[in-house]
Design an enzyme around this catalytic site. Structure first.
Site, mmCIF file in Angstrom:
data_model
loop_
_atom_site.group_PDB
_atom_site.id
_atom_site.type_symbol
_atom_site.label_atom_id
_atom_site.label_comp_id
_atom_site.label_asym_id
_atom_site.label_seq_id
_atom_site.Cartn_x
_atom_site.Cartn_y
_atom_site.Cartn_z
ATOM 1 N N HIS A 194 0.817 -1.225 0.000
ATOM 2 C CA HIS A 194 0.000 0.000 0.000
ATOM 3 C C HIS A 194 0.855 1.282 0.000
ATOM 4 O O HIS A 194 0.451 2.299 0.569
ATOM 5 C CB HIS A 194 -0.966 -0.017 1.193
ATOM 6 C CG HIS A 194 -0.288 -0.038 2.535
ATOM 7 N ND1 HIS A 194 -0.779 -0.750 3.600
ATOM 8 C CD2 HIS A 194 0.836 0.557 2.995
ATOM 9 C CE1 HIS A 194 0.022 -0.586 4.654
ATOM 10 N NE2 HIS A 194 1.007 0.222 4.296
ATOM 11 N N GLU A 209 3.899 -5.454 8.619
ATOM 12 C CA GLU A 209 2.548 -5.292 8.043
ATOM 13 C C GLU A 209 2.051 -6.602 7.430
ATOM 14 O O GLU A 209 0.852 -6.741 7.161
ATOM 15 C CB GLU A 209 2.556 -4.190 6.981
ATOM 16 C CG GLU A 209 2.716 -2.799 7.570
ATOM 17 C CD GLU A 209 2.831 -1.703 6.515
ATOM 18 O OE1 GLU A 209 2.659 -0.529 6.865
ATOM 19 O OE2 GLU A 209 3.098 -2.012 5.325
ATOM 20 N N HIS A 222 9.973 -4.494 4.193
ATOM 21 C CA HIS A 222 10.507 -3.142 4.050
ATOM 22 C C HIS A 222 10.815 -2.533 5.410
ATOM 23 O O HIS A 222 10.217 -2.913 6.418
ATOM 24 C CB HIS A 222 9.610 -2.222 3.219
ATOM 25 C CG HIS A 222 8.220 -1.916 3.724
ATOM 26 N ND1 HIS A 222 7.247 -2.873 3.931
ATOM 27 C CD2 HIS A 222 7.627 -0.729 4.022
ATOM 28 C CE1 HIS A 222 6.121 -2.293 4.325
ATOM 29 N NE2 HIS A 222 6.326 -0.973 4.403
ATOM 30 N N HIS A 226 -1.679 4.601 9.933
ATOM 31 C CA HIS A 226 -0.305 5.106 10.092
ATOM 32 C C HIS A 226 -0.273 6.468 10.787
ATOM 33 O O HIS A 226 0.598 7.287 10.504
ATOM 34 C CB HIS A 226 0.370 5.271 8.735
ATOM 35 C CG HIS A 226 0.557 4.013 7.947
ATOM 36 N ND1 HIS A 226 -0.479 3.344 7.351
ATOM 37 C CD2 HIS A 226 1.668 3.314 7.629
ATOM 38 C CE1 HIS A 226 -0.003 2.281 6.701
ATOM 39 N NE2 HIS A 226 1.292 2.249 6.854
HETATM 40 C C1 DHB Z 1 6.206 3.130 2.276
HETATM 41 C C2 DHB Z 1 5.649 1.889 2.614
HETATM 42 C C3 DHB Z 1 4.584 1.825 3.515
HETATM 43 O O1 DHB Z 1 4.008 0.653 3.918
HETATM 44 C C4 DHB Z 1 4.042 2.978 4.045
HETATM 45 O O2 DHB Z 1 2.973 2.876 4.860
HETATM 46 C C5 DHB Z 1 4.598 4.218 3.739
HETATM 47 C C6 DHB Z 1 5.674 4.287 2.846
HETATM 48 C C7 DHB Z 1 7.332 3.216 1.292
HETATM 49 O O3 DHB Z 1 7.924 2.185 0.948
HETATM 50 O O4 DHB Z 1 7.612 4.320 0.826
HETATM 51 FE FE FE Z 2 2.557 0.978 5.520
#
Ligand code: DHB
Ligand code: FE
Length: 282
Positions: A12, A240, A193, A59
């Site tokens: 997302h 997540e 990530h 978030h």
């Molecule tokens: C990014 C990924 C996320 O899950 C998020 O909530 C905000 C930013 C990213 O990779 O930029």
């Molecule tokens: Fe996120």
């Protein structure tokens, strides 16, 4: 009773909202990500869910660090979006399904889940972008939603085992809802990530691929990991993937099996290893 037709999952990342807004889907950077969706669009056109239960993580838009529910269920007739600082266009409000929300809430409380119920709830990019990705041709996705927020932003987080139990209980609630509606479950977030600290930019392809495979073949696989082990393996925001686990657990309700409709995995978009998946109950 309502029919639980299947599950959807996607990353997302906020930048996706900018790419859609600017029509960049066919540019070389974006194409391998957006190419993961058309087979799922075809399937959705065929199975046409009426209601989608969305497992996502807020978030900082609706809940901030001062008040952080572990699990929160929306019970609103409509959910408004606001840009929480990413510079992406704000989406039009999405329709809720208070009847299913309250049925899920009642069932979860009866099964001893201490959830927060939200008769007003703002939804962020983690809810709005996946709807846009799965229904790209509609101004607003042609479904009603029940958003379920799972805290993955401030420790302590719920364990993978607890999230799995929550997902299963949500699936059972959907299957016991006295309605002729067709219901899908959706997960948003992941895959690996990490956006900050010494490991910013961390991606773990081997772990992601094993996790994706487990969605089909071994749904409880990820419940072996503690939250810190998930952070170690998938990154601080990679946790997540708990949303995916809840979605998959929901599909086990009533002893259902799944058939994979389509999946895609692509590195990177922004700092993230992206995953997309659709599963049909059989
Ligand atoms: C990014 C990924 C996320 O899950 C998020 O909530 C905000 C930013 C990213 O990779 O930029
Ligand atoms: Fe996120």
């Amino acid at each position: 009773m309502a029919l639980l037709i299947g599950g959807l999952a996607t990353s997302h990342i906020p930048a996706i909202g900018g790419a859609i807004h600017k029509g960049k889907q066919n540019e070389p950077y974006w194409k391998p990500f957006f190419d993961g969706f058309p087979p799922i669009h075809q399937w959705l056109g065929k199975v046409k869910p009426d209601v989608v239960v969305v497992f996502y993580n807020d978030h900082g838009l609706n809940f901030f660090l001062d008040k952080m529910p572990t699990f929160a269920v929306g019970a609103a007739a409509s959910y408004s979006n606001a840009d929480e600082g990413w510079g992406i266009p704000t989406s039009a409000p999405v329709a809720g399904c208070p009847e299913l929300s309250w049925h899920i809430i009642n069932q979860l409380i009866a099964k001893e889940f201490d959830i927060v119920t939200c008769q007003e709830m703002l939804v962020d990019h983690a809810c709005t972008l996946p709807l846009k990705l799965f229904w790209p041709n509609d101004e607003v996705a042609p479904v009603q939603i029940v958003p379920i927020d799972i805290n993955t932003v401030q420790f302590p987080l719920p364990t993978a085992k607890r999230v799995y139990k929550l997902g299963k209980a949500v699936g059972e609630a959907i299957q016991s809802w006295a309605s002729d509606k067709r219901v899908a479950v959706m997960a948003t977030g992941g895959l690996s990530h990490q956006l900050e600290g010494e490991r910013a930019g961390f991606i773990n392809k081997a772990f992601d691929l094993q996790f994706l495979d487990s969605m089909e073949t071994n749904p409880e696989w990820a419940t072996q990991f503690s939250d810190l082990e998930l952070v170690e393996n998938a990154g601080t925001q990679g946790v997540e993937l708990l949303m995916w686990l809840a979605m998959r657990a929901a599909l086990t309700a009533g002893g259902s099996g799944v058939r994979k409709v389509h999946s895609n995995y692509h590195i990177p978009i922004s700092n993230t290893a992206t995953g997309v998946l659709a599963l049909e109950t059989v």
